[in-house]
Design a protein around this motif. Structure first.
Motif, PDB file in Angstrom:
ATOM      1  N   UNK A   1       0.833  -1.309   0.042  1.00 12.04           N
ATOM      2  CA  UNK A   1       0.151   0.171   0.096  1.00 12.04           C
ATOM      3  C   UNK A   1       0.765   1.113  -0.105  1.00 12.04           C
ATOM      4  N   UNK A   2       0.416   2.149  -0.724  1.00 16.07           N
ATOM      5  CA  UNK A   2       1.446   3.328  -0.928  1.00 16.07           C
ATOM      6  C   UNK A   2       0.818   4.498  -0.033  1.00 16.07           C
ATOM      7  N   UNK A   3      -0.455   4.831  -0.360  1.00 13.41           N
ATOM      8  CA  UNK A   3      -0.835   5.841   0.478  1.00 13.41           C
ATOM      9  C   UNK A   3      -2.548   5.621   0.582  1.00 13.41           C
ATOM     10  N   UNK A   4      -3.190   5.961   1.739  1.00 11.18           N
ATOM     11  CA  UNK A   4      -4.705   6.110   2.041  1.00 11.18           C
ATOM     12  C   UNK A   4      -4.902   7.381   2.112  1.00 11.18           C
ATOM     13  N   UNK A   5      -6.141   7.836   1.748  1.00 14.62           N
ATOM     14  CA  UNK A   5      -6.854   9.062   1.936  1.00 14.62           C
ATOM     15  C   UNK A   5      -8.369   8.750   2.624  1.00 14.62           C
ATOM     16  N   UNK A   6      -8.502   9.332   3.781  1.00 12.66           N
ATOM     17  CA  UNK A   6      -9.674   8.938   4.488  1.00 12.66           C
ATOM     18  C   UNK A   6     -10.588  10.252   4.821  1.00 12.66           C
ATOM     19  N   UNK A   7     -11.861  10.377   4.123  1.00 12.12           N
ATOM     20  CA  UNK A   7     -12.642  11.330   4.455  1.00 12.12           C
ATOM     21  C   UNK A   7     -13.823  11.136   5.195  1.00 12.12           C
ATOM     22  N   UNK A   8     -14.385  11.717   6.144  1.00 10.09           N
ATOM     23  CA  UNK A   8     -15.653  11.445   6.810  1.00 10.09           C
ATOM     24  C   UNK A   8     -16.454  12.571   6.817  1.00 10.09           C
ATOM     25  N   UNK A   9     -17.852  12.667   6.717  1.00 21.42           N
ATOM     26  CA  UNK A   9     -18.882  13.554   6.502  1.00 21.42           C
ATOM     27  C   UNK A   9     -19.861  13.057   7.634  1.00 21.42           C
TER      28      UNK A   9
ATOM     29  N   UNK B   1     -13.853  15.308   9.026  1.00 20.95           N
ATOM     30  CA  UNK B   1     -12.310  14.573   9.332  1.00 20.95           C
ATOM     31  C   UNK B   1     -11.653  14.307   7.933  1.00 20.95           C
ATOM     32  N   UNK B   2     -10.427  14.544   7.652  1.00 16.06           N
ATOM     33  CA  UNK B   2      -9.581  14.168   6.581  1.00 16.06           C
ATOM     34  C   UNK B   2      -8.381  13.903   7.036  1.00 16.06           C
ATOM     35  N   UNK B   3      -7.880  12.830   6.513  1.00 15.17           N
ATOM     36  CA  UNK B   3      -6.638  12.321   6.734  1.00 15.17           C
ATOM     37  C   UNK B   3      -6.039  11.320   5.540  1.00 15.17           C
ATOM     38  N   UNK B   4      -4.657  11.565   5.606  1.00 17.88           N
ATOM     39  CA  UNK B   4      -3.835  10.558   4.644  1.00 17.88           C
ATOM     40  C   UNK B   4      -2.575  10.215   5.131  1.00 17.88           C
ATOM     41  N   UNK B   5      -2.128   9.093   4.662  1.00 18.40           N
ATOM     42  CA  UNK B   5      -0.858   8.755   4.957  1.00 18.40           C
ATOM     43  C   UNK B   5      -0.673   7.253   4.563  1.00 18.40           C
TER      44      UNK B   5
END
Length: 75
Positions: free
Chosen positions: A1-9, A17-21
């Motif tokens: 896995x290279x990257x995960x972008x996660x958004x919550x509404x 919420x918004x996070x990545x890594x």
């Protein structure tokens, strides 16, 4: 896995919420660190894999998560 972008509404469609890594780690708080109240939240995560094919499409997952908090009782 290279990257995960996660958004919550929230239920009104407001991004809370918004996070990545390199890993997915969400503890039910806003991006500013405030604890979110009990409720139903919509999430979308985009996962990019480190693969040989550079233009491989990301995996996009969408769904709902419910936060349930115990009532704070003083006795």
């Amino acid at each position: 896995m290279e990257r995960v972008d996660f958004i919550v509404y929230n239920r009104w469609g407001v991004k809370v919420y918004e996070g990545s890594g390199g890993v997915l780690a969400w503890d039910g708080r806003t991006s500013e660190g405030a604890e979110l109240p009990t409720g139903l939240y919509y999430y979308q995560t985009t996962v990019r894999f480190a693969v040989l094919e550079r233009n491989a499409p990301p995996l996009i997952l969408k769904g709902w998560v419910q936060i349930i908090r115990e009532a704070n009782t003083q006795g």
